[in-house]
Motif scaffolding. Structure first.
Motif, PDB file in Angstrom:
ATOM      1  N   SER A   4       0.819  -1.214   0.000  1.00  0.00           N
ATOM      2  CA  SER A   4       0.000   0.000   0.000  1.00  0.00           C
ATOM      3  C   SER A   4       0.855   1.267   0.000  1.00  0.00           C
ATOM      4  N   ASP A   5       2.039   1.237   0.664  1.00  0.00           N
ATOM      5  CA  ASP A   5       2.922   2.405   0.641  1.00  0.00           C
ATOM      6  C   ASP A   5       3.417   2.685  -0.774  1.00  0.00           C
ATOM      7  N   THR A   6       3.794   1.622  -1.484  1.00  0.00           N
ATOM      8  CA  THR A   6       4.262   1.778  -2.858  1.00  0.00           C
ATOM      9  C   THR A   6       3.139   2.273  -3.751  1.00  0.00           C
ATOM     10  N   LEU A   7       1.955   1.712  -3.595  1.00  0.00           N
ATOM     11  CA  LEU A   7       0.813   2.155  -4.398  1.00  0.00           C
ATOM     12  C   LEU A   7       0.499   3.626  -4.150  1.00  0.00           C
ATOM     13  N   GLU A   8       0.525   4.040  -2.899  1.00  0.00           N
ATOM     14  CA  GLU A   8       0.252   5.449  -2.583  1.00  0.00           C
ATOM     15  C   GLU A   8       1.321   6.346  -3.190  1.00  0.00           C
ATOM     16  N   ARG A   9       2.593   5.950  -3.069  1.00  0.00           N
ATOM     17  CA  ARG A   9       3.690   6.757  -3.599  1.00  0.00           C
ATOM     18  C   ARG A   9       3.609   6.832  -5.127  1.00  0.00           C
ATOM     19  N   GLU A  10       3.301   5.729  -5.789  1.00  0.00           N
ATOM     20  CA  GLU A  10       3.334   5.686  -7.250  1.00  0.00           C
ATOM     21  C   GLU A  10       2.035   6.117  -7.921  1.00  0.00           C
ATOM     22  N   GLN A  11       0.908   5.967  -7.236  1.00  0.00           N
ATOM     23  CA  GLN A  11      -0.358   6.257  -7.902  1.00  0.00           C
ATOM     24  C   GLN A  11      -1.276   7.188  -7.113  1.00  0.00           C
ATOM     25  N   GLY A  12      -0.920   7.466  -5.881  1.00  0.00           N
ATOM     26  CA  GLY A  12      -1.767   8.295  -5.034  1.00  0.00           C
ATOM     27  C   GLY A  12      -1.532   9.780  -5.242  1.00  0.00           C
ATOM     28  N   ARG A  13      -2.163  10.571  -4.412  1.00  0.00           N
ATOM     29  CA  ARG A  13      -2.080  12.018  -4.512  1.00  0.00           C
ATOM     30  C   ARG A  13      -1.150  12.636  -3.457  1.00  0.00           C
ATOM     31  N   ALA A  14      -0.746  11.865  -2.475  1.00  0.00           N
ATOM     32  CA  ALA A  14       0.105  12.396  -1.402  1.00  0.00           C
ATOM     33  C   ALA A  14       1.541  12.589  -1.894  1.00  0.00           C
ATOM     34  N   ARG A  79      13.868  30.981 -10.669  1.00  0.00           N
ATOM     35  CA  ARG A  79      12.523  31.150 -10.101  1.00  0.00           C
ATOM     36  C   ARG A  79      11.683  29.950 -10.519  1.00  0.00           C
ATOM     37  N   VAL A  80      11.216  29.208  -9.544  1.00  0.00           N
ATOM     38  CA  VAL A  80      10.495  27.958  -9.794  1.00  0.00           C
ATOM     39  C   VAL A  80       9.020  28.242 -10.077  1.00  0.00           C
ATOM     40  N   GLU A  81       8.564  27.765 -11.228  1.00  0.00           N
ATOM     41  CA  GLU A  81       7.162  27.920 -11.599  1.00  0.00           C
ATOM     42  C   GLU A  81       6.355  26.654 -11.355  1.00  0.00           C
ATOM     43  N   ASP A  82       7.017  25.524 -11.442  1.00  0.00           N
ATOM     44  CA  ASP A  82       6.311  24.254 -11.281  1.00  0.00           C
ATOM     45  C   ASP A  82       7.316  23.194 -10.860  1.00  0.00           C
ATOM     46  N   ILE A  83       6.839  22.213 -10.109  1.00  0.00           N
ATOM     47  CA  ILE A  83       7.676  21.079  -9.718  1.00  0.00           C
ATOM     48  C   ILE A  83       6.973  19.809 -10.177  1.00  0.00           C
ATOM     49  N   LEU A  84       7.642  19.068 -11.048  1.00  0.00           N
ATOM     50  CA  LEU A  84       7.131  17.781 -11.527  1.00  0.00           C
ATOM     51  C   LEU A  84       7.808  16.680 -10.725  1.00  0.00           C
ATOM     52  N   VAL A  85       7.037  15.670 -10.369  1.00  0.00           N
ATOM     53  CA  VAL A  85       7.516  14.584  -9.517  1.00  0.00           C
ATOM     54  C   VAL A  85       7.454  13.283 -10.301  1.00  0.00           C
ATOM     55  N   ASP A  86       8.533  12.509 -10.300  1.00  0.00           N
ATOM     56  CA  ASP A  86       8.516  11.255 -11.051  1.00  0.00           C
ATOM     57  C   ASP A  86       7.684  10.193 -10.334  1.00  0.00           C
ATOM     58  N   CYS A  87       7.494   9.063 -10.999  1.00  0.00           N
ATOM     59  CA  CYS A  87       6.550   8.031 -10.555  1.00  0.00           C
ATOM     60  C   CYS A  87       6.821   7.490  -9.161  1.00  0.00           C
ATOM     61  N   ASP A  88       8.084   7.329  -8.785  1.00  0.00           N
ATOM     62  CA  ASP A  88       8.355   6.803  -7.441  1.00  0.00           C
ATOM     63  C   ASP A  88       8.860   7.880  -6.484  1.00  0.00           C
ATOM     64  N   GLN A  89       8.728   9.131  -6.893  1.00  0.00           N
ATOM     65  CA  GLN A  89       8.976  10.299  -6.058  1.00  0.00           C
ATOM     66  C   GLN A  89      10.405  10.418  -5.531  1.00  0.00           C
ATOM     67  N   ASP A  90      11.371   9.943  -6.347  1.00  0.00           N
ATOM     68  CA  ASP A  90      12.762  10.101  -5.933  1.00  0.00           C
ATOM     69  C   ASP A  90      13.528  11.065  -6.840  1.00  0.00           C
ATOM     70  N   ALA A  91      12.813  11.713  -7.774  1.00  0.00           N
ATOM     71  CA  ALA A  91      13.433  12.696  -8.654  1.00  0.00           C
ATOM     72  C   ALA A  91      12.403  13.772  -8.990  1.00  0.00           C
ATOM     73  N   LEU A  92      12.912  14.993  -9.158  1.00  0.00           N
ATOM     74  CA  LEU A  92      12.051  16.131  -9.463  1.00  0.00           C
ATOM     75  C   LEU A  92      12.549  16.845 -10.708  1.00  0.00           C
ATOM     76  N   VAL A  93      11.619  17.460 -11.419  1.00  0.00           N
ATOM     77  CA  VAL A  93      11.953  18.392 -12.489  1.00  0.00           C
ATOM     78  C   VAL A  93      11.405  19.738 -12.051  1.00  0.00           C
ATOM     79  N   LEU A  94      12.296  20.721 -11.959  1.00  0.00           N
ATOM     80  CA  LEU A  94      11.896  22.067 -11.598  1.00  0.00           C
ATOM     81  C   LEU A  94      11.755  22.870 -12.886  1.00  0.00           C
ATOM     82  N   MET A  95      10.562  23.362 -13.156  1.00  0.00           N
ATOM     83  CA  MET A  95      10.353  24.231 -14.313  1.00  0.00           C
ATOM     84  C   MET A  95      10.631  25.643 -13.818  1.00  0.00           C
ATOM     85  N   VAL A  96      11.654  26.273 -14.391  1.00  0.00           N
ATOM     86  CA  VAL A  96      12.167  27.519 -13.833  1.00  0.00           C
ATOM     87  C   VAL A  96      12.275  28.629 -14.868  1.00  0.00           C
ATOM     88  N   ARG A  97      12.352  29.843 -14.348  1.00  0.00           N
ATOM     89  CA  ARG A  97      12.701  31.027 -15.137  1.00  0.00           C
ATOM     90  C   ARG A  97      14.057  31.491 -14.627  1.00  0.00           C
TER      91      ARG A  97
END
Length: 125
Positions: A4-14, A79-97
């Motif tokens: 359930s922890d993996t499911l929440e991390r990979e498919q949930g909203r938290a 300046r960060v406009e958006d933060i994208l989170v990968d499927c298992d939440q161990d990497a981020l993409v910062l959309m910046v100006r």
């Protein structure tokens, strides 16, 4: 089968960031308009928190072992406009100006060279 922890991390909203053994996440900064990759760095919990609080990209300097705000000495803030989170939440993409070059060398991006055989060639805009 996933627990359930993996499911929440990979498919949930938290938001459940998955820091590595050193307490870090990989963070890629991309230009909000062009989507060009500007730089790659690492964030610990403090850097992530400060980034979210201030809207300015903060990272964890592995070489200095401390928090740093990109642009704190150069004035070239991200300046960060958006933060994208990968499927298992161990990497981020910062959309910046970017407010100036992203690379400490003065190049707009840290990725200003490409590999051609065994030689690095400067990328032309």
């Amino acid at each position: 089968m996933a627990n359930s922890d993996t499911l929440e991390r990979e498919q949930g909203r938290a938001f459940l960031p998955k820091f590595d053994a050193n307490g870090l996440l990989t963070a890629v900064a991309c230009h909000a308009d062009s989507r060009e990759v500007l730089m790659l760095a690492f964030m610990d919990d403090e850097a992530l928190t400060r980034t979210r609080e201030t809207g300015l990209a903060h990272f964890h300097s592995r070489s200095r072992g401390k928090l740093w705000c990109k642009g704190e000495t150069s004035g070239h803030f991200l300046r960060v406009e958006d933060i994208l989170v990968d499927c298992d939440q161990d990497a981020l993409v910062l959309m910046v100006r970017p407010e100036g070059p992203a690379c400490h060398t003065g190049a707009p991006s840290c990725f200003y060279r490409r590999l051609d055989g065994d030689v690095l060639v400067t990328v032309k805009d």
